[in-house]
Design an enzyme around this catalytic site. Sequence first.
Site, PDB file in Angstrom:
ATOM      1  N   ASP A  63      30.527  31.965   5.051  1.00 50.52           N
ATOM      2  CA  ASP A  63      31.198  31.149   4.131  1.00 50.52           C
ATOM      3  C   ASP A  63      30.273  30.444   2.995  1.00 50.52           C
ATOM      4  OD1 ASP A  63      32.569  28.872   3.169  1.00 50.52           O
ATOM      5  OD2 ASP A  63      32.390  27.580   4.971  1.00 50.52           O
ATOM      6  N   ILE A  69      28.547  34.849 -12.443  1.00 51.68           N
ATOM      7  CA  ILE A  69      28.886  35.837 -13.256  1.00 51.68           C
ATOM      8  C   ILE A  69      29.482  36.981 -12.359  1.00 51.68           C
ATOM      9  CG2 ILE A  69      27.579  35.321 -15.266  1.00 51.68           C
ATOM     10  CD1 ILE A  69      25.589  37.624 -14.635  1.00 51.68           C
ATOM     11  N   PRO A  70      30.412  37.646 -12.878  1.00 53.36           N
ATOM     12  CA  PRO A  70      31.258  38.641 -12.008  1.00 53.36           C
ATOM     13  C   PRO A  70      30.065  39.658 -11.307  1.00 53.36           C
ATOM     14  CG  PRO A  70      32.560  38.369 -14.049  1.00 53.36           C
ATOM     15  CD  PRO A  70      31.244  37.619 -14.098  1.00 53.36           C
ATOM     16  N   THR A  72      26.782  39.446 -10.481  1.00 53.82           N
ATOM     17  CA  THR A  72      25.893  38.585  -9.658  1.00 53.82           C
ATOM     18  C   THR A  72      26.967  38.541  -8.293  1.00 53.82           C
ATOM     19  OG1 THR A  72      24.594  37.660 -11.262  1.00 53.82           O
ATOM     20  CG2 THR A  72      24.712  36.705  -9.019  1.00 53.82           C
ATOM     21  N   THR A 127      38.835  20.652  -0.885  1.00 51.10           N
ATOM     22  CA  THR A 127      39.706  19.653  -0.302  1.00 51.10           C
ATOM     23  C   THR A 127      38.777  18.272  -0.585  1.00 51.10           C
ATOM     24  OG1 THR A 127      38.746  20.177   1.871  1.00 51.10           O
ATOM     25  CG2 THR A 127      40.940  20.750   1.465  1.00 51.10           C
ATOM     26  N   GLN A 197      38.332  14.320   8.690  1.00 54.29           N
ATOM     27  CA  GLN A 197      39.081  15.202   7.972  1.00 54.29           C
ATOM     28  C   GLN A 197      40.331  14.385   7.660  1.00 54.29           C
ATOM     29  OE1 GLN A 197      38.867  17.944   7.073  1.00 54.29           O
ATOM     30  NE2 GLN A 197      37.452  19.352   8.360  1.00 54.29           N
TER      31      GLN A 197
HETATM   32  O1  C5P Z   1      34.254  19.953  12.520  1.00 54.25           O
HETATM   33  P1  C5P Z   1      35.639  20.371  11.622  1.00 54.25           P
HETATM   34  O2  C5P Z   1      36.488  21.003  12.656  1.00 54.25           O
HETATM   35  O3  C5P Z   1      36.224  19.240  10.709  1.00 54.25           O
HETATM   36  O4  C5P Z   1      34.771  21.612  10.865  1.00 54.25           O
HETATM   37  C1  C5P Z   1      35.603  22.244   9.855  1.00 54.25           C
HETATM   38  C2  C5P Z   1      34.776  23.293   9.100  1.00 54.25           C
HETATM   39  O5  C5P Z   1      35.615  23.669   8.024  1.00 54.25           O
HETATM   40  C3  C5P Z   1      33.534  22.731   8.673  1.00 54.25           C
HETATM   41  O6  C5P Z   1      32.476  23.716   8.361  1.00 54.25           O
HETATM   42  C4  C5P Z   1      33.909  22.339   6.980  1.00 54.25           C
HETATM   43  O7  C5P Z   1      32.761  22.301   6.144  1.00 54.25           O
HETATM   44  C5  C5P Z   1      34.861  23.429   6.839  1.00 54.25           C
HETATM   45  N1  C5P Z   1      35.779  23.324   5.678  1.00 54.25           N
HETATM   46  C6  C5P Z   1      36.557  22.126   5.556  1.00 54.25           C
HETATM   47  N2  C5P Z   1      37.515  21.930   4.576  1.00 54.25           N
HETATM   48  C7  C5P Z   1      37.689  22.684   3.769  1.00 54.25           C
HETATM   49  C8  C5P Z   1      36.664  23.908   3.576  1.00 54.25           C
HETATM   50  C9  C5P Z   1      36.045  24.004   4.728  1.00 54.25           C
HETATM   51  O8  C5P Z   1      36.714  21.275   6.636  1.00 54.25           O
HETATM   52  N3  C5P Z   1      38.523  22.577   2.826  1.00 54.25           N
END
Ligand code: C5P
Length: 247
Positions: A63, A69-70, A72, A127, A197
């Site tokens: 991740d 640039i394309p 790279t 997000t 979250q």
């Molecule tokens: O601990 P948790 O279940 O919240 O972890 C979710 C993982 O997903 C973390 O590594 C977080 O950085 C990643 N992530 C996220 N939301 C996103 C993209 C990635 O929570 N939109």
Amino acid sequence: MIEAARQRLIFALDVDCPHAAERWVEQLHDKVGLFKIGKQLFTRSGPDIVQGVRERGGEVFLDLKFHDIPNTVARATVEACRLGVRMVNVHALGGAAMMRETVAAVSECCRSEKLFRPLLLAVTILTSSDQQTLLEIGLQRPVDEMVVRLARLAREAGMDGVVASPREVPLIRQACGREFAIVTPGVRPAFAAQDDQKRIATPAAALAAGADYLVVGRPIARAADPQRAAAAILEEMAAALAENNRG
Ligand code: C5P
């Protein structure tokens, strides 16, 4: 169904040290198919951490969200394939040419070097970004519209799927069809805390909405018994997959 669920469960290795990461893989690999390595762990440990995870029975979602640039991005993604990862991602905001060139370079390299071809995923709008964030960078369109637009662009460029919040899954599924992979973080089983979250879904709800893979971190890592927590999530996923197959 438990094995099908295991292959769709991704554990976020949000630790800064390779030894801690490897201990998690040893503990969880019989319940978790993929382990997500992000920028912190990768920058601290270097590419050897991919091998470390794989030697302990886990596969890797790298991740690193490439955006450049394309040429790279294409070259960096090819190197990820050579490490043997199963999934790797780029920012769709890098544009169609960047994604197309990446898809072409990866396909060519995996064919000629007989490597496993990983799923190529796009990140649409992070997000952590809201309407204000988009306005600040001169994007006037609503967030949901941008998410769908970038998901479509990724699909048209030949990418295999996107990373998306539970709330975005139905929109993307509708716009991009059944074959397009959707990887969903923000998953919270009923027994876990919400943490930071905001847009969450239970494992069953995320799968029912159309997600293919679930990313789970703290609900497992911070559980009193992480293996039990992972097993409970797997069971919920397996039941949801069986239900979806019937539907
Ligand atoms: O601990 P948790 O279940 O919240 O972890 C979710 C993982 O997903 C973390 O590594 C977080 O950085 C990643 N992530 C996220 N939301 C996103 C993209 C990635 O929570 N939109």
